[in-house]
Enzyme design. Structure first.
Site, PDB file in Angstrom:
ATOM      1  CE  LYS A 122      -3.713  -2.656   2.041  1.00  0.00           C
ATOM      2  NZ  LYS A 122      -4.934  -2.678   2.827  1.00  0.00           N
ATOM      3  CD  GLU A 156      -6.922  -0.204   1.096  1.00  0.00           C
ATOM      4  OE1 GLU A 156      -5.820  -0.081   0.525  1.00  0.00           O
ATOM      5  OE2 GLU A 156      -7.067  -0.908   2.118  1.00  0.00           O
ATOM      6  CG  HIS A 199      -7.009  -3.125  -2.717  1.00  0.00           C
ATOM      7  ND1 HIS A 199      -7.620  -2.359  -1.747  1.00  0.00           N
ATOM      8  CD2 HIS A 199      -6.332  -4.096  -2.060  1.00  0.00           C
ATOM      9  CE1 HIS A 199      -7.313  -2.855  -0.558  1.00  0.00           C
ATOM     10  NE2 HIS A 199      -6.530  -3.905  -0.717  1.00  0.00           N
ATOM     11  CB  SER A 201      -7.150  -9.006   9.358  1.00  0.00           C
ATOM     12  OG  SER A 201      -7.575  -7.651   9.380  1.00  0.00           O
TER      13      SER A 201
HETATM   14  P1  PGA Z   1      -4.523  -6.215   5.522  1.00  0.00           P
HETATM   15  O1  PGA Z   1      -4.738  -5.755   3.990  1.00  0.00           O
HETATM   16  O2  PGA Z   1      -3.724  -7.502   5.477  1.00  0.00           O
HETATM   17  O3  PGA Z   1      -3.742  -5.091   6.152  1.00  0.00           O
HETATM   18  O4  PGA Z   1      -5.862  -6.414   6.113  1.00  0.00           O
HETATM   19  C1  PGA Z   1      -4.968  -6.690   2.977  1.00  0.00           C
HETATM   20  C2  PGA Z   1      -5.210  -5.991   1.655  1.00  0.00           C
HETATM   21  O5  PGA Z   1      -5.874  -4.940   1.640  1.00  0.00           O
HETATM   22  O6  PGA Z   1      -4.730  -6.456   0.598  1.00  0.00           O
END
Ligand code: PGA
Length: 261
Positions: A12, A104, A102, A219
């Site tokens: 990210k 996001e 993704h 997570s």
């Molecule tokens: P995270 O993110 O492991 O921090 O939950 C996973 C992702 O968004 O690919």
């Protein structure tokens, strides 16, 4: 047919030149002897040059092949598209696994299923590997719409490019409520959705469905990875937060190698 697991780190918006070099050095040391799991990292595109150099370095820090990736790509290859990055530019730095769709980006950049399908096509055209992220929000989950949402997101590709497009491609099932929250889906919850996704593709092409890598994301950490990988349709993980620390990421890779051997 046995599928080879893939664990990928999604860095990210994190890092620096120095961080990139250090983390890759750490990963090479931690993963030197690990076999039976493909590994990829997606640093910010700003640092692809540092990452490419660090991955190639043949010092004593280990021989494990770690593939390079990126977190996004544009559909255009060249021209007046301010701020965008093309498939050819990613290839220039040796990036192979490219995350698209993704949550996001769907949320903060209003990326639609249609646009994401076009990105998928651009990656296939360029010989790159799409890592297509799909997954439902908390509200959709509570409304019992998980399968409907995942089907819609997959259909955007299936109905425009056909099932063959998923040959050699990767899907990452990432329930939005599990991303960055510390609240992973349970192995049984994730397995049910992964099996649904595979069956959905199998309706069009059984062979393609059997080989497609379906990662779980949301997570995943060094404590919960091993149990997730016991599930037959979980073929690895897309890891955010825990991919920023070499020891934690290495535990996840080793867990996948062990569970799928
Ligand atoms: P995270 O993110 O492991 O921090 O939950 C996973 C992702 O968004 O690919």
């Amino acid at each position: 047919m046995a599928r080879r697991p893939l664990v990928m780190g999604n860095w990210k918006l994190n890092g620096s030149k120095a961080f990139t070099k250090e983390l890759i050095k750490g990963l090479k040391a931690e993963l030197a002897d690990v076999e039976g799991c493909d590994v990829a990292i997606a640093p910010p595109v700003m640092y692809l040059a540092e990452a490419e150099a660090a991955l190639k370095c043949s010092c004593s820090c280990g021989s494990k092949t770690i593939a390079l990736g990126a977190q996004n790509v544009d559909v255009n290859v060249q021209g007046a598209f301010t701020g965008d990055i093309s498939t050819e530019m990613l290839k220039d730095f040796g990036a192979q696994y490219i995350i698209i769709g993704h949550s996001e980006r769907r949320t903060y950049h209003k990326e639609s299923d249609e646009l994401i399908a076009k990105k998928f096509a651009a990656l296939k055209q360029a010989g790159l590997t799409p890592v297509l992220c799909i997954g439902e929000s908390e509200a959709e989950n509570e409304a019992g719409k998980t399968e409907e949402v995942c089907a819609r997101q997959i259909d955007a590709v299936l109905n425009t490019l056909g099932a063959e497009a998923f040959n050699g491609a990767v899907i990452a099932y990432e329930p939005i409520w599990a991303i960055g929250t510390g609240k992973s889906a349970t192995p049984a919850q994730a397995q049910a959705v992964h099996a649904f996704i595979r069956a959905h593709i199998a309706k069009k092409d059984q062979t393609v469905a059997e080989q497609v890598i379906i990662q779980y994301g949301g997570s995943v950490n060094d404590a919960n990875a091993a149990e997730l990988f016991t599930q037959p349709d979980i073929d690895g993980a897309l890891v955010g937060g825990a991919s920023l620390k070499a020891p934690a990421f290495a535990v996840i890779v080793k867990a996948a190698a062990k569970a799928k051997s």
